[in-house]
Design a protein around this motif. Structure first.
Motif, PDB file in Angstrom:
ATOM      1  N   ALA A   1      38.738 -30.306  20.087  1.00 50.88           N
ATOM      2  CA  ALA A   1      37.868 -31.131  20.928  1.00 50.88           C
ATOM      3  C   ALA A   1      38.580 -32.386  21.399  1.00 50.88           C
ATOM      4  CB  ALA A   1      36.608 -31.495  20.159  1.00 50.88           C
ATOM      5  N   ALA A   2      39.543 -32.869  20.590  1.00 46.41           N
ATOM      6  CA  ALA A   2      40.275 -34.068  20.981  1.00 46.41           C
ATOM      7  C   ALA A   2      41.419 -33.733  21.939  1.00 46.41           C
ATOM      8  CB  ALA A   2      40.815 -34.760  19.730  1.00 46.41           C
ATOM      9  N   GLY A   3      41.566 -32.441  22.277  1.00 45.98           N
ATOM     10  CA  GLY A   3      42.588 -32.035  23.238  1.00 45.98           C
ATOM     11  C   GLY A   3      43.939 -31.746  22.602  1.00 45.98           C
ATOM     12  N   LYS A   4      43.969 -31.659  21.272  1.00 49.76           N
ATOM     13  CA  LYS A   4      45.234 -31.407  20.586  1.00 49.76           C
ATOM     14  C   LYS A   4      45.342 -29.927  20.243  1.00 49.76           C
ATOM     15  CE  LYS A   4      46.118 -33.785  16.825  1.00 49.76           C
ATOM     16  NZ  LYS A   4      45.969 -34.977  15.974  1.00 49.76           N
ATOM     17  N   ASP A   5      46.536 -29.354  20.387  1.00 47.48           N
ATOM     18  CA  ASP A   5      46.715 -27.961  19.977  1.00 47.48           C
ATOM     19  C   ASP A   5      46.872 -27.905  18.462  1.00 47.48           C
ATOM     20  OD1 ASP A   5      46.694 -26.401  22.391  1.00 47.48           O
ATOM     21  OD2 ASP A   5      48.446 -27.580  22.970  1.00 47.48           O
ATOM     22  N   VAL A   6      46.019 -27.113  17.827  1.00 50.47           N
ATOM     23  CA  VAL A   6      46.128 -27.026  16.372  1.00 50.47           C
ATOM     24  C   VAL A   6      46.218 -25.566  15.948  1.00 50.47           C
ATOM     25  CG1 VAL A   6      44.961 -29.171  15.788  1.00 50.47           C
ATOM     26  CG2 VAL A   6      43.614 -27.118  16.193  1.00 50.47           C
ATOM     27  N   THR A   7      46.844 -25.350  14.812  1.00 52.22           N
ATOM     28  CA  THR A   7      46.878 -24.019  14.203  1.00 52.22           C
ATOM     29  C   THR A   7      46.368 -24.172  12.781  1.00 52.22           C
ATOM     30  OG1 THR A   7      48.761 -23.423  15.534  1.00 52.22           O
ATOM     31  CG2 THR A   7      48.349 -22.087  13.584  1.00 52.22           C
ATOM     32  N   GLU A   8      45.331 -23.414  12.462  1.00 46.54           N
ATOM     33  CA  GLU A   8      44.743 -23.558  11.133  1.00 46.54           C
ATOM     34  C   GLU A   8      44.671 -22.206  10.440  1.00 46.54           C
ATOM     35  OE1 GLU A   8      41.950 -27.427  12.164  1.00 46.54           O
ATOM     36  OE2 GLU A   8      41.283 -25.415  12.633  1.00 46.54           O
ATOM     37  N   ASP A   9      44.726 -22.260   9.098  1.00 39.04           N
ATOM     38  CA  ASP A   9      44.701 -21.021   8.315  1.00 39.04           C
ATOM     39  C   ASP A   9      43.288 -20.481   8.222  1.00 39.04           C
ATOM     40  OD1 ASP A   9      47.370 -21.112   7.809  1.00 39.04           O
ATOM     41  OD2 ASP A   9      47.150 -22.295   5.969  1.00 39.04           O
ATOM     42  N   MET A  10      43.174 -19.167   8.203  1.00 39.20           N
ATOM     43  CA  MET A  10      41.922 -18.529   7.823  1.00 39.20           C
ATOM     44  C   MET A  10      42.039 -18.251   6.324  1.00 39.20           C
ATOM     45  SD  MET A  10      40.003 -18.189  10.563  1.00 39.20           S
ATOM     46  CE  MET A  10      38.680 -17.271   9.792  1.00 39.20           C
ATOM     47  N   ILE A  11      41.062 -18.703   5.556  1.00 35.99           N
ATOM     48  CA  ILE A  11      41.134 -18.530   4.102  1.00 35.99           C
ATOM     49  C   ILE A  11      40.375 -17.263   3.723  1.00 35.99           C
ATOM     50  CG2 ILE A  11      40.563 -19.576   1.879  1.00 35.99           C
ATOM     51  CD1 ILE A  11      40.493 -22.276   3.486  1.00 35.99           C
ATOM     52  N   VAL A  12      41.031 -16.387   2.976  1.00 37.21           N
ATOM     53  CA  VAL A  12      40.347 -15.184   2.502  1.00 37.21           C
ATOM     54  C   VAL A  12      39.499 -15.565   1.296  1.00 37.21           C
ATOM     55  CG1 VAL A  12      40.647 -12.902   1.501  1.00 37.21           C
ATOM     56  CG2 VAL A  12      42.139 -13.655   3.357  1.00 37.21           C
ATOM     57  N   VAL A  13      38.225 -15.203   1.344  1.00 36.59           N
ATOM     58  CA  VAL A  13      37.303 -15.636   0.297  1.00 36.59           C
ATOM     59  C   VAL A  13      37.538 -14.849  -0.981  1.00 36.59           C
ATOM     60  CG1 VAL A  13      34.891 -15.859  -0.371  1.00 36.59           C
ATOM     61  CG2 VAL A  13      35.572 -16.300   1.983  1.00 36.59           C
ATOM     62  N   THR A  14      37.699 -15.573  -2.070  1.00 30.86           N
ATOM     63  CA  THR A  14      37.834 -14.952  -3.390  1.00 30.86           C
ATOM     64  C   THR A  14      36.705 -15.465  -4.277  1.00 30.86           C
ATOM     65  OG1 THR A  14      39.188 -16.764  -4.138  1.00 30.86           O
ATOM     66  CG2 THR A  14      40.349 -14.866  -3.226  1.00 30.86           C
ATOM     67  N   GLN A  15      36.588 -14.869  -5.454  1.00 30.00           N
ATOM     68  CA  GLN A  15      35.524 -15.283  -6.359  1.00 30.00           C
ATOM     69  C   GLN A  15      35.646 -16.774  -6.706  1.00 30.00           C
ATOM     70  OE1 GLN A  15      32.950 -13.191  -7.253  1.00 30.00           O
ATOM     71  NE2 GLN A  15      32.054 -15.088  -8.008  1.00 30.00           N
ATOM     72  N   ASP A  16      36.886 -17.254  -6.831  1.00 24.41           N
ATOM     73  CA  ASP A  16      37.085 -18.663  -7.167  1.00 24.41           C
ATOM     74  C   ASP A  16      36.482 -19.567  -6.104  1.00 24.41           C
ATOM     75  OD1 ASP A  16      38.359 -17.917  -9.399  1.00 24.41           O
ATOM     76  OD2 ASP A  16      40.409 -18.190  -8.622  1.00 24.41           O
ATOM     77  N   ILE A  17      36.691 -19.172  -4.842  1.00 27.62           N
ATOM     78  CA  ILE A  17      36.164 -19.994  -3.747  1.00 27.62           C
ATOM     79  C   ILE A  17      34.641 -19.999  -3.798  1.00 27.62           C
ATOM     80  CG2 ILE A  17      35.931 -20.111  -1.238  1.00 27.62           C
ATOM     81  CD1 ILE A  17      38.829 -19.195  -1.050  1.00 27.62           C
ATOM     82  N   VAL A  18      34.069 -18.818  -4.035  1.00 26.45           N
ATOM     83  CA  VAL A  18      32.607 -18.742  -4.103  1.00 26.45           C
ATOM     84  C   VAL A  18      32.087 -19.611  -5.241  1.00 26.45           C
ATOM     85  CG1 VAL A  18      30.631 -17.228  -4.476  1.00 26.45           C
ATOM     86  CG2 VAL A  18      32.562 -16.439  -3.106  1.00 26.45           C
ATOM     87  N   ASP A  19      32.756 -19.539  -6.394  1.00 24.63           N
ATOM     88  CA  ASP A  19      32.302 -20.329  -7.538  1.00 24.63           C
ATOM     89  C   ASP A  19      32.346 -21.818  -7.246  1.00 24.63           C
ATOM     90  OD1 ASP A  19      31.801 -18.085  -8.952  1.00 24.63           O
ATOM     91  OD2 ASP A  19      33.694 -18.075 -10.054  1.00 24.63           O
ATOM     92  N   ALA A  20      33.351 -22.228  -6.458  1.00 24.20           N
ATOM     93  CA  ALA A  20      33.486 -23.650  -6.170  1.00 24.20           C
ATOM     94  C   ALA A  20      32.613 -24.077  -4.996  1.00 24.20           C
ATOM     95  CB  ALA A  20      34.953 -23.976  -5.881  1.00 24.20           C
ATOM     96  N   GLY A  21      31.968 -23.113  -4.337  1.00 26.00           N
ATOM     97  CA  GLY A  21      31.188 -23.427  -3.143  1.00 26.00           C
ATOM     98  C   GLY A  21      29.951 -24.247  -3.458  1.00 26.00           C
ATOM     99  N   TYR A  22      29.263 -24.632  -2.410  1.00 21.84           N
ATOM    100  CA  TYR A  22      28.071 -25.458  -2.629  1.00 21.84           C
ATOM    101  C   TYR A  22      26.800 -24.630  -2.513  1.00 21.84           C
ATOM    102  CZ  TYR A  22      27.626 -25.573   2.475  1.00 21.84           C
ATOM    103  OH  TYR A  22      27.493 -25.247   3.789  1.00 21.84           O
TER     104      TYR A  22
END
Lengths: 384, 350
Positions: free
Chosen positions: A363-384
């Motif tokens: 949105a600020a007009g900058k080219d960015v490259t960001e990772d897609m994170i594959v969801v694992t059980q750890d991520i789910v456990d830490a989720g809100y």
């Protein structure tokens, strides 16, 4: 050590404020004296609203080191609790300003009633809290009340949603929802390419019309709809609720039977409803199905569904404003300048690594490259 | 032929049913597929089923609202909020206080549902006491729960949405295993049958009408009018509780802010669309129920037509105004006079 530093800082602020009072007139100086005396006696009588509030704010703050039990009071006016996301936001702020951390947080749940919200903020001003945190239900109509807060010298911190018709707040913390929409578009483009899907027929279940999340996500995603010449069949609002998402999807399944292969839900709750409706209509969805499901927010239950493959990709709108708020309050208390806008870091989640990274012009007009994170059980456990 | 027609027209249910049919016919122009009903995944599937299914809550509320309006010439505006309260209470018991998302339940589902119904009944009883004993105006008395019930629901849910991700809890709002008809439709039918049995078998209907027509005269005749009034409010609360549990089961959660939002208005509108007078007295329960499905038919139609959800209230308002005007006595009189004039003109010409 910490206390000493705080004492020095507060002391210098006190001196500055007294100097200011001196120059602004005798009345203010007297009242400053009076209110300091009141606090020193450790009475909790709320000061007269007319009392010069510079002095009041300082005397309150100053009382901290003197009376060890005294705390910084914070008024937090929250939108409501319409979704898991909002609840996570509330909990994050509550945790950051807990009693153990030396704060007295006054929390008001406004139940999506903007009148009630204005009233709650006025109440905070009357109670002479030290800081006010607002998650504004609507973006306009704020100037009067923010001027009142400014006159009372109470710094206002705005979180999540924005205020458009006034700049009388010290800081805004939130997310750029347009980036979420753009990232979703970029992901879908790459995903379709990887899977060899030529034609995308998209149904959108949008959020509450006019909310900044809805506007941002729609405009971001629509840029890709236009540039990639995707076919957007329909867009109706599900009001960010599960029931809304379910009702709209029930109708979509009949109106566009067999004609769509992408469903974009602008929050997880809508996605839950939409998935239930598709299940009932016998439409296969998700990673192994015919219909790609994209959602936003990525709450714990949403991440779980990404891991299970019911939702293909989920673009998180980070709700944990608490730590950032606490940092700003600490900076303000220390008399430091704070940034007017803070964008929080936002992760993007996917079921698998078909698309490893997304690149887009943000949105600020900058080219960015960001990772897609594959969801694992750890991520789910830490989720809100 | 002409005679049967005019006899048909005099039926109290004629207008409400005609209106429902007219609303449904709007869909013929856009998409005749609206009327197709199929069996998919072993369950009935189609927009007409949606109307019946989604209209369940309004129909159940309309049952209670009809009685309240008939007996007290006032409305119970708390039903929508009480739905949320009942849902919150029921889910709280099932999930255990303080839990926000559970996959198993701590109490049997029946207990949760009964607790939800009791919350509804309790609210209805308090409303009833205030109206019948304390003689507070119905709208003011029920205004208390209109504002407070959602807040109490929030307190019960610890200010959060409680999710019960437990398959059997979804049965009430969706489908029972191996039953092709959505459960809410079955529940609605059951509630209507029970209401009819209670009204007809116990002469409660007659009592309600007489209290509604003249409270004092009924009392002098030996009817305990306060008790009759109280019973109506209690039934209305119970209906709201049942509707709340269905709404909650649909989304297997207790969303105190959104469950039953605006439903008090829909229920009152349903009673009015059914040709009932909001001034109390005589009532026609079947009319109210047809009115309830008319409202849902309008909402489903607007979704099917692709009218954006923000603009749909405007279209809904226009349709409702038309229906109310067509059913109003003034309009009926005007039509009658026009018919007579025409007939006379015809005679003169002959």
């Amino acid at each position: 050590m910490k206390k000493k530093v705080l004492a020095v800082v507060l002391g210098s602020m006190m001196a500055m404020s007294l100097a200011a009072c001196g120059s602004s007139g005798d009345a203010a100086a007297t009242s400053a004296g009076a209110s300091t005396a009141e606090t020193a006696e450790a009475t909790s009588t709320p000061a007269d609203a007319n009392v010069a509030s510079v002095a009041e704010a300082i005397s309150d703050a100053e009382a901290g080191p003197i009376n060890k039990g005294d705390t910084i009071t914070i008024g937090f006016s929250q939108v409501g609790h319409e979704s898991d996301w909002r609840t996570a936001s509330t909990n994050s702020v509550k945790a950051a300003f807990s009693k153990e951390n030396g704060f007295d947080l006054q929390f008001v749940d406004c139940d999506n009633d903007s009148e009630k919200q204005l009233e709650s903020v006025r109440n905070f001003i009357q109670q002479q809290v030290d800081y006010i945190i607002i998650d504004p239900i609507v973006s306009t109509g704020w100037d009067t009340v923010l001027t009142e807060a400014q006159d009372a010298e109470i710094p206002v911190i705005v979180i999540d949603r924005t205020i458009d018709d006034s700049d009388k707040y010290v800081a805004w913390i939130g997310t750029e929802t347009k980036n979420e929409g753009l990232a979703a578009g970029a992901w879908l483009k790459e995903y379709a390419k990887a899977k060899g899907i030529d034609e995308l027929n998209i149904l959108v279940i949008s959020g509450t019309t006019g909310s900044s999340a809805q506007i941002g996500r729609t405009t971001g995603f629509d840029q890709y709809v236009e540039s990639e010449k995707w076919n957007k069949l329909d867009e109706q609002t599900g009001d960010f609720t599960q029931d809304g998402g379910q009702k709209v999807m029930e109708s979509y399944c009949k109106s566009y039977e067999g004609q769509f292969n992408v469903v974009v839900c602008q929050n997880d709750n809508e996605a839950f409803g939409a998935i239930d409706a598709m299940k009932a209509a016998g439409v296969s969805y998700g990673v192994d199905g015919d219909v790609i499901v994209i959602s936003f927010d990525a709450c714990k239950a949403g991440q779980q569904m990404v891991m299970d493959g019911d939702i293909n990709a989920d673009f998180q709108c980070n709700p944990l404003q608490g730590p950032d708020c606490a940092k700003i309050v600490a900076d303000l208390a220390a008399g430091k300048d704070v940034q007017k806008q803070t964008f929080m870091a936002e992760p993007w989640y996917a079921h698998d690594d078909t698309v490893k990274q997304v690149s887009y012009k943000n949105a600020a007009g900058k080219d960015v490259t960001e990772d897609m994170i594959v969801v694992t059980q750890d991520i789910v456990d830490a989720g809100y | 032929m002409k005679e049967t027609w005019s006899k048909l027209r005099k039926q109290p249910l004629f207008m409400p049913i005609l209106m429902l049919i007219l609303v449904l016919l709007i869909n013929l122009f856009k998409d005749p597929g609206f009327f197709s009903i199929a069996v998919k995944n072993g369950v009935l599937y189609g927009r007409l089923i949606d109307v019946l299914n989604r209209g369940s809550e309004i129909a159940i509320l309309a049952v209670g609202q009809t009685l309240v309006i008939a007996v007290s010439a006032g409305t119970d505006i708390s039903v929508g909020s009480v739905m949320a309260l009942a849902a919150s209470g029921g889910c709280m018991v099932l999930a255990g206080y303080g839990n926000t998302s559970v996959t198993g339940i701590v109490a049997p589902i029946a207990v949760g549902v009964i607790v939800g119904l009791l919350f509804g009944l309790g609210s209805g009883c308090i409303n009833g006491l205030m109206v019948s004993k304390l003689k507070i105006q119905p709208m003011v008395a029920t205004l208390i729960f209109f504002t407070a019930a959602r807040a109490i629901g929030l307190l019960l849910c610890n200010n959060q949405i409680i999710y019960i991700r437990y398959e059997p809890y979804k049965y009430l709002g969706n489908f029972l295993p191996h039953v092709p008809i959505p459960t809410p439709i079955l529940v609605t039918i059951l509630i209507i049958i029970i209401a009819q049995l209670v009204l007809k078998r116990t002469s409660l209907e007659m009592y309600i009408q007489s209290v509604g027509i003249n409270n004092r005269a009924s009392r002098i005749c030996g009817i305990n009018s306060d008790m009759i009034c109280f019973i109506c409010y209690a039934i209305c609360g119970l209906c709201a509780g049942a509707a709340g549990m269905i709404a909650s089961s649909r989304i297997y959660s207790a969303d105190s802010n959104n469950i039953g939002l605006n439903y008090e208005m829909y229920s009152i509108l349903a009673v009015a669309l059914g040709g009932n007078s909001l001034a109390g007295g005589k009532f026609n329960m079947a009319g109210s129920i047809v009115g309830a499905y008319t409202i849902q038919a309008i909402m489903t139609t607007l979704l099917a037509l692709g009218v954006s959800t923000d603009q749909s209230p405007v279209f809904m308002a226009i349709l409702v105004i038309l229906i109310v005007v067509i059913q109003s006595p003034v309009f009926k009189k005007w039509m009658e006079e026009r018919r007579v004039r025409r007939a006379e003109a015809g005679k003169e010409a002959a």
